[in-house]
Design a protein around this motif. Structure first.
Motif, PDB file in Angstrom:
ATOM      1  N   LYS A 198       0.823  -1.199   0.000  1.00 29.48           N
ATOM      2  CA  LYS A 198       0.000   0.000   0.000  1.00 29.48           C
ATOM      3  C   LYS A 198       0.866   1.262   0.000  1.00 29.48           C
ATOM      4  O   LYS A 198       1.974   1.277   0.526  1.00 29.48           O
ATOM      5  N   TRP A 199       0.301   2.307  -0.552  1.00 27.73           N
ATOM      6  CA  TRP A 199       0.995   3.591  -0.572  1.00 27.73           C
ATOM      7  C   TRP A 199       1.147   4.163   0.830  1.00 27.73           C
ATOM      8  O   TRP A 199       2.034   4.987   1.073  1.00 27.73           O
ATOM      9  N   THR A 200       0.295   3.750   1.732  1.00 35.18           N
ATOM     10  CA  THR A 200       0.352   4.259   3.101  1.00 35.18           C
ATOM     11  C   THR A 200       1.185   3.372   4.021  1.00 35.18           C
ATOM     12  O   THR A 200       1.297   3.671   5.218  1.00 35.18           O
ATOM     13  N   ASP A 201       1.761   2.301   3.500  1.00 39.26           N
ATOM     14  CA  ASP A 201       2.609   1.439   4.312  1.00 39.26           C
ATOM     15  C   ASP A 201       3.934   2.141   4.632  1.00 39.26           C
ATOM     16  O   ASP A 201       4.360   3.069   3.923  1.00 39.26           O
ATOM     17  N   LEU A 205       5.703   5.591   3.026  1.00 40.78           N
ATOM     18  CA  LEU A 205       5.528   6.775   3.865  1.00 40.78           C
ATOM     19  C   LEU A 205       6.880   7.341   4.305  1.00 40.78           C
ATOM     20  O   LEU A 205       7.098   8.560   4.294  1.00 40.78           O
ATOM     21  N   TRP A 208       8.667   9.026   1.232  1.00 41.57           N
ATOM     22  CA  TRP A 208       7.998  10.265   0.854  1.00 41.57           C
ATOM     23  C   TRP A 208       8.273  11.353   1.876  1.00 41.57           C
ATOM     24  O   TRP A 208       8.473  12.525   1.535  1.00 41.57           O
ATOM     25  N   SER A 209       8.315  10.985   3.149  1.00 38.32           N
ATOM     26  CA  SER A 209       8.593  11.960   4.209  1.00 38.32           C
ATOM     27  C   SER A 209      10.013  12.499   4.097  1.00 38.32           C
ATOM     28  O   SER A 209      10.259  13.691   4.334  1.00 38.32           O
ATOM     29  N   ARG A 382       0.871  11.952   4.596  1.00 35.04           N
ATOM     30  CA  ARG A 382      -0.125  10.881   4.628  1.00 35.04           C
ATOM     31  C   ARG A 382      -1.359  11.217   3.781  1.00 35.04           C
ATOM     32  O   ARG A 382      -1.937  10.346   3.127  1.00 35.04           O
ATOM     33  N   ASP A 383      -1.759  12.472   3.749  1.00 33.39           N
ATOM     34  CA  ASP A 383      -2.927  12.866   2.960  1.00 33.39           C
ATOM     35  C   ASP A 383      -2.704  12.602   1.480  1.00 33.39           C
ATOM     36  O   ASP A 383      -3.606  12.144   0.766  1.00 33.39           O
ATOM     37  N   LEU A 385      -0.699  10.366   0.160  1.00 28.80           N
ATOM     38  CA  LEU A 385      -0.641   8.929  -0.081  1.00 28.80           C
ATOM     39  C   LEU A 385      -2.016   8.287   0.039  1.00 28.80           C
ATOM     40  O   LEU A 385      -2.321   7.322  -0.672  1.00 28.80           O
ATOM     41  N   ASP A 386      -2.855   8.809   0.921  1.00 26.58           N
ATOM     42  CA  ASP A 386      -4.231   8.324   1.001  1.00 26.58           C
ATOM     43  C   ASP A 386      -4.944   8.514  -0.337  1.00 26.58           C
ATOM     44  O   ASP A 386      -5.692   7.639  -0.795  1.00 26.58           O
ATOM     45  N   GLN A 389      -3.699   5.933  -2.828  1.00 21.45           N
ATOM     46  CA  GLN A 389      -4.192   4.604  -2.467  1.00 21.45           C
ATOM     47  C   GLN A 389      -5.654   4.427  -2.871  1.00 21.45           C
ATOM     48  O   GLN A 389      -6.059   3.341  -3.305  1.00 21.45           O
TER      49      GLN A 389
END
Length: 410
Positions: A198-201, A205, A208-209, A382-383, A385-386, A389
């Protein structure tokens, strides 16, 4: 906003095709039919590619455009696809294959390349595309008179431009991809690229951070990157030889942008210079893939000869490009040898550019998230990546997924 822009471009492409400005061969009567080719190379690169085509003794017409994906989609929807389409990535070709639009190249057409240059997709025939040209990523260019440090570099050191006939996002996606590869390794990178992670995994994350943190060092400078073309000014010497930046995170194709100053540029592996300074765990690569949209014997024969040793050597000699064929003799020149050695190094896995293997909708959402992060690096990662996803979740369950996008050279 990006979706509306693509809709306008698609409408324009459809209008051009309807008006007779597409890829159909001109003339008629007794003239030998010409193989129609759509590809990503324009200007000098187009001239060099056509010079190679001219040695193959098959009549052809070639259309070069930076908007290859959009122009091809318009031509397909208008019922007038080219005989051969060359795309900067295989993800779109998987979707066309699933729709039954591609024609077999012939058994064993790409067997000599192996993974990752010849990725496969579940429930899709294995002989529907072939790589024509390879590029090495996971590298950083620098001027020979300004050697790079051995530790992560600040934002002020980096030459960054998002422009590519419009704000594209892909130069920024290369940063994310490289960071995921170097921090998480090729196994997790492949799972992410093919939709399993997942993109939020955590690995995504984290990468990207790290990138957003680099951009946040100077938000105004980051936003200026949205206006800069990654190629530099037309007829200039790229970004590396303009202004105060000293490092450029670009693929092996970047030398073309440096023009007559390319001999003053050198490169190093990107890993030590990236945020957090990870060690090298893999090398990102990309390729331009060709496929047949028409069951035209001359087109199939021309494509076969384009992948031949003779044509690949000729292209390398004329244009300085690199072939995915591991059996070609080593190129001359220090930089050329360094690139070739990395493309064939058995110790380090090669991984295809992740955005190039993703479904088109996911790739576009990826690019949009990149542009939004550059515009607002201080906003919660996170926004972004949500959002991506959600697009990935919306893909049909039967969407074909590529396998084998990471591998040691074979």
């Amino acid at each position: 906003m990006m979706l509306r822009a693509r809709a306008v471009l698609l409408a324009l492409c459809l209008a051009l095709v309807a008006a007779g400005c597409g890829l159909a061969a001109p003339g008629g009567g007794d003239e030998q039919p010409k193989v129609t080719i759509l590809g990503p190379w324009t200007d000098d690169q187009e001239k060099q590619f056509k010079a190679v085509l001219d040695t193959l003794d098959t009549p052809y017409t070639y259309q070069g455009t930076a908007a290859t994906r959009e122009v091809l989609l318009a031509a397909v929807q208008a019922g007038n696809p080219p005989d051969i389409a060359i795309l900067p990535g295989v993800g779109d070709l998987v979707e066309y294959a699933a729709e039954g639009r591609l024609r077999p190249l012939g058994k064993g057409a790409g067997a000599k390349y192996g993974r990752p240059w010849q990725p496969e997709a579940k429930r899709i025939e294995a002989d529907l595309w072939v790589p024509l040209k390879a590029d090495l990523k996971s590298i950083v260019w620098y001027r020979k008179d300004r050697p790079p440090p051995s530790y992560p570099a600040p934002l002020a050191s980096w030459c960054i431009g998002m422009g590519d006939d419009g704000a594209s996002g892909w130069p920024g996606s290369d940063w994310i991809e490289d960071l995921i590869l170097q921090t998480a390794g090729p196994v997790l990178y492949e799972r992410w690229a093919t939709g399993e992670l997942k993109w939020t995994d955590g690995p995504v994350l984290n990468a990207w951070s790290l990138w957003a943190g680099l951009l946040a060092q100077d938000p105004e400078a980051a936003r200026r990157a949205l206006l800069g073309d990654h190629r530099g000014r037309p007829g200039g010497h790229g970004l590396l030889f303009v202004g105060g930046c000293t490092l450029e995170h670009q693929g092996s194709f970047a030398r073309f942008f440096y023009g007559d100053r390319s001999g003053r540029a050198a490169f190093t592996d990107s890993a030590p210079l990236l945020p957090s300074g990870p060690r090298l765990k893999g090398r990102e690569v990309s390729a331009d893939f060709a496929a047949l949209f028409g069951d035209f014997a001359q087109a199939r024969d021309l494509l076969t000869r384009l992948t031949s040793r003779r044509a690949q050597e000729e292209w390398g000699r004329r244009a300085g490009v690199f072939s995915p064929d591991p059996d070609l003799p080593a190129r001359k020149g220090t930089v050329e040898k360094q690139i070739s050695s990395r493309l064939t190094d058995q110790r380090v896995p090669l991984c295809l550019d992740a955005s190039d293997v993703m479904p088109a909708a996911v790739r576009d959402a990826f690019y949009e998230a990149v542009l939004l992060t550059i515009a607002h690096p201080e906003a919660p990662v996170r926004d972004r990546l949500d959002d991506v996803q959600r697009v990935q979740n919306a893909q049909p369950e039967h969407t074909p997924r590529l396998t084998g996008v990471c591998s040691r050279p074979q």
